[in-house]
Design a protein around this motif. Structure first.
Motif, mmCIF file in Angstrom:
data_model
loop_
_atom_site.group_PDB
_atom_site.id
_atom_site.type_symbol
_atom_site.label_atom_id
_atom_site.label_comp_id
_atom_site.label_asym_id
_atom_site.label_seq_id
_atom_site.Cartn_x
_atom_site.Cartn_y
_atom_site.Cartn_z
ATOM 1 N N ARG A 1 -38.247 95.893 -19.833
ATOM 2 C CA ARG A 1 -38.678 95.346 -18.547
ATOM 3 C C ARG A 1 -37.598 95.566 -17.478
ATOM 4 O O ARG A 1 -37.909 95.934 -16.346
ATOM 5 C CB ARG A 1 -38.970 93.852 -18.697
ATOM 6 C CG ARG A 1 -39.536 93.196 -17.440
ATOM 7 C CD ARG A 1 -39.718 91.695 -17.635
ATOM 8 N NE ARG A 1 -40.624 91.402 -18.733
ATOM 9 C CZ ARG A 1 -40.266 90.822 -19.889
ATOM 10 N NH1 ARG A 1 -38.996 90.493 -20.097
ATOM 11 N NH2 ARG A 1 -41.158 90.569 -20.817
ATOM 12 N N ARG A 2 -36.344 95.362 -17.840
ATOM 13 C CA ARG A 2 -35.242 95.571 -16.872
ATOM 14 C C ARG A 2 -35.205 97.016 -16.391
ATOM 15 O O ARG A 2 -35.058 97.290 -15.202
ATOM 16 C CB ARG A 2 -33.899 95.221 -17.510
ATOM 17 C CG ARG A 2 -33.629 93.752 -17.708
ATOM 18 C CD ARG A 2 -32.150 93.490 -17.945
ATOM 19 N NE ARG A 2 -31.586 94.291 -19.017
ATOM 20 C CZ ARG A 2 -31.605 93.952 -20.309
ATOM 21 N NH1 ARG A 2 -32.214 92.822 -20.668
ATOM 22 N NH2 ARG A 2 -31.048 94.715 -21.227
ATOM 23 N N ALA B 1 -37.872 98.077 -13.891
ATOM 24 C CA ALA B 1 -37.652 97.655 -12.513
ATOM 25 C C ALA B 1 -36.662 98.547 -11.776
ATOM 26 O O ALA B 1 -36.522 98.437 -10.556
ATOM 27 C CB ALA B 1 -37.154 96.207 -12.488
ATOM 28 N N HIS C 1 -44.075 95.239 -13.281
ATOM 29 C CA HIS C 1 -42.637 95.500 -13.320
ATOM 30 C C HIS C 1 -42.259 96.785 -12.599
ATOM 31 O O HIS C 1 -41.177 96.900 -12.031
ATOM 32 C CB HIS C 1 -42.148 95.522 -14.763
ATOM 33 C CG HIS C 1 -42.340 94.231 -15.474
ATOM 34 N ND1 HIS C 1 -41.811 93.042 -15.021
ATOM 35 C CD2 HIS C 1 -43.027 93.916 -16.600
ATOM 36 C CE1 HIS C 1 -42.151 92.059 -15.841
ATOM 37 N NE2 HIS C 1 -42.894 92.575 -16.805
ATOM 38 N N THR C 2 -43.141 97.766 -12.639
ATOM 39 C CA THR C 2 -42.815 99.033 -11.980
ATOM 40 C C THR C 2 -43.055 98.997 -10.493
ATOM 41 O O THR C 2 -42.576 99.864 -9.753
ATOM 42 C CB THR C 2 -43.628 100.191 -12.589
ATOM 43 O OG1 THR C 2 -45.014 99.897 -12.471
ATOM 44 C CG2 THR C 2 -43.278 100.371 -14.056
ATOM 45 N N ARG D 1 -41.762 97.046 -8.412
ATOM 46 C CA ARG D 1 -40.460 96.894 -7.759
ATOM 47 C C ARG D 1 -39.693 98.205 -7.774
ATOM 48 O O ARG D 1 -38.947 98.523 -6.858
ATOM 49 C CB ARG D 1 -39.650 95.810 -8.467
ATOM 50 C CG ARG D 1 -40.135 94.399 -8.186
ATOM 51 C CD ARG D 1 -39.246 93.382 -8.860
ATOM 52 N NE ARG D 1 -39.362 93.473 -10.301
ATOM 53 C CZ ARG D 1 -38.536 92.865 -11.147
ATOM 54 N NH1 ARG D 1 -37.517 92.172 -10.691
ATOM 55 N NH2 ARG D 1 -38.698 92.960 -12.447
ATOM 56 N N GLY D 2 -39.901 98.994 -8.868
ATOM 57 C CA GLY D 2 -39.224 100.281 -8.935
ATOM 58 C C GLY D 2 -39.670 101.205 -7.806
ATOM 59 O O GLY D 2 -38.886 101.958 -7.255
#
Length: 289
Positions: free
Chosen positions: A241-242, A245, A284-285, A287-288
């Motif tokens: 998950r980290r 992001a 989660h992606t 934010r990426g």
């Protein structure tokens, strides 16, 4: 993290048709020159996703442009029409499928390599400059061990565990191997941010893409109980998950493309695990991106 049992195992990647390498010596034919080379890939393919992440981590948009291929190949043989001229120019009377990823030489109009690990290593070595050391000096054996661990302990084990035609005992043994690998990673990652160093390396890219495949592809062929046991590794999935992001990772995650590619190629039966998503990758992606 123990990788010794897998040290002699082969990876699951098919043999590459072209294995040229970029080098420093002009006599090699493929010496390093910015904007001479181009990468052709689709992020819906695991190897394409690995290269895309490495390319972004190194910031190579100017030095080595990328051409994005469709998620699902458009030719009956599983190849891409856009790559056909490169294959025809690189191998006389080539009859195989024109598949990606491909590292091509814009000067000659020919293919340098179709071997994803070589492509990422050459990009990092010759165009990385002062950017993050994705292949740190002295970490070669560790990186290769992670590649084998992912290829055998996760990728192949998950495929065998979800194979509808396999013997039940063989499927159970494959699931045990998969859970053993995830358990080893769970213990290793406890208290760590990254896999083998205190910064992102190619080993993290390898593991992250493998976990993406496990949740977005292989999960569909496992029963709900198996998926719940896979999900019961909170440290591993928090790590995934980290990284999702991180802009270099999450921005390339084409969930729709992965699903379409899977449905176009897969001949297996969907199981109850398809309804048990481990991570909400889309959230989660975002934010990426």
């Amino acid at each position: 993290m123990s990788v010794t049992p897998l040290a002699a195992a082969a990876t699951t990647r098919p043999a590459a048709v072209f294995r040229g390498r970029i080098g420093q010596d002009a006599r090699s034919g493929h010496y390093a020159v910015p904007r001479r080379y181009r990468v052709h890939l689709t992020p819906s393919c695991p190897d394409g996703l690995r290269i895309a992440v490495v390319h972004s981590l190194l910031g190579l948009d100017d030095a080595c442009p990328v051409t994005i291929l469709p998620a699902v190949p458009d030719r009956p043989d599983g190849g891409h029409s856009a790559l056909r001229p490169l294959y025809d120019a690189s191998a006389h009377r080539y009859t195989g499928a024109a598949v990606g990823p491909v590292l091509s030489d814009d000067w000659s109009g020919r293919i340098v390599s179709t071997h994803a690990p070589d492509i990422t290593r050459d990009l990092a070595r010759y165009f990385g400059g002062d950017r993050p050391a994705l292949y740190p000096c002295g970490a070669e054996s560790e990186t290769e061990a992670v590649e084998r661990l992912c290829g055998q302990g996760i990728e192949r084990a998950a495929q065998e565990a979800g194979s509808a035609g396999a013997d039940p005992d063989a499927r159970a043994a494959a699931l045990d191997r998969l859970l053993e690998t995830l358990g080893s990673l769970e213990r290793w990652l406890l208290g760590r941010e990254y896999l083998i160093r205190d910064q992102i390396t190619a080993a993290d890219v390898e593991l992250w893409v493998t976990l993406v495949q496990l949740d977005t592809v292989h999960r569909h062929h496992l029963d709900a109980s198996a998926v719940q046991r896979i999900a019961d590794h909170p440290v591993v999935w928090a790590y995934a998950r980290r990284l999702a992001a991180h802009p270099a990772f999450g921005a390339h995650l084409d969930l729709d493309g992965i699903a379409r590619r899977h449905h176009a190629h897969c001949r297996g039966l969907e199981a109850a695990g398809a309804a048990v998503q481990i991570l909400d990758w889309a959230a989660h992606t975002a934010r990426g991106r």
